[in-house]
Design a protein around this motif. Structure first.
Motif, PDB file in Angstrom:
ATOM      1  N   SER A   1       0.610  -1.434  -0.341  1.00  0.00           N
ATOM      2  CA  SER A   1       0.108  -0.231   0.000  1.00  0.00           C
ATOM      3  C   SER A   1       0.601   1.632   0.658  1.00  0.00           C
ATOM      4  O   SER A   1       0.022   2.327  -1.126  1.00  0.00           O
TER       5      SER A   1
ATOM      6  N   TRP B   1      -6.684   2.543   0.550  1.00  0.00           N
ATOM      7  CA  TRP B   1      -7.544   1.533   1.350  1.00  0.00           C
ATOM      8  C   TRP B   1      -6.716   1.124   2.158  1.00  0.00           C
ATOM      9  O   TRP B   1      -5.591   0.968   2.881  1.00  0.00           O
ATOM     10  N   GLU B   2      -7.795   0.080   3.973  1.00  0.00           N
ATOM     11  CA  GLU B   2      -6.792   0.143   5.115  1.00  0.00           C
ATOM     12  C   GLU B   2      -7.746  -1.375   5.302  1.00  0.00           C
ATOM     13  O   GLU B   2      -9.088  -1.513   5.322  1.00  0.00           O
TER      14      GLU B   2
ATOM     15  N   GLN C   1      -3.135   3.092  -1.674  1.00  0.00           N
ATOM     16  CA  GLN C   1      -3.339   3.795  -0.247  1.00  0.00           C
ATOM     17  C   GLN C   1      -4.426   4.476   0.261  1.00  0.00           C
ATOM     18  O   GLN C   1      -4.674   4.649   1.648  1.00  0.00           O
TER      19      GLN C   1
END
Length: 70
Positions: free
Chosen positions: A35, A44-45, A42
């Motif tokens: 990521s 997305w978590e 970037q």
């Protein structure tokens, strides 16, 4: 990567580890590297890390229906 998976996108990593905890930690570490290197990831978590358990010593090839030809 399966960005259209519901209810959330799915990113998979193949790791070999001595324990479930080590595998989950490795997957989260790989996510951190991926990521930070790919701008499209970037936003997305990760919400969780899950590891399917299997015995590679019993595997003769990829699971049926996965589309792999190697």
């Amino acid at each position: 990567m399966h960005p259209g998976a519901l209810p959330h996108p799915v990113v998979g990593f193949y790791v070999q580890a001595g324990s479930l905890k080590e595998a989950e930690t490795a997957a989260l570490s790989l996510w951190g590297h991926a990521s930070s290197a790919a701008a499209e990831l970037q936003a997305w978590e990760p919400t969780r890390a899950e590891v399917p358990l299997f015995r590679p010593d019993l595997e003769t090839g990829p699971p049926p229906g996965t589309g792999w030809t190697e």
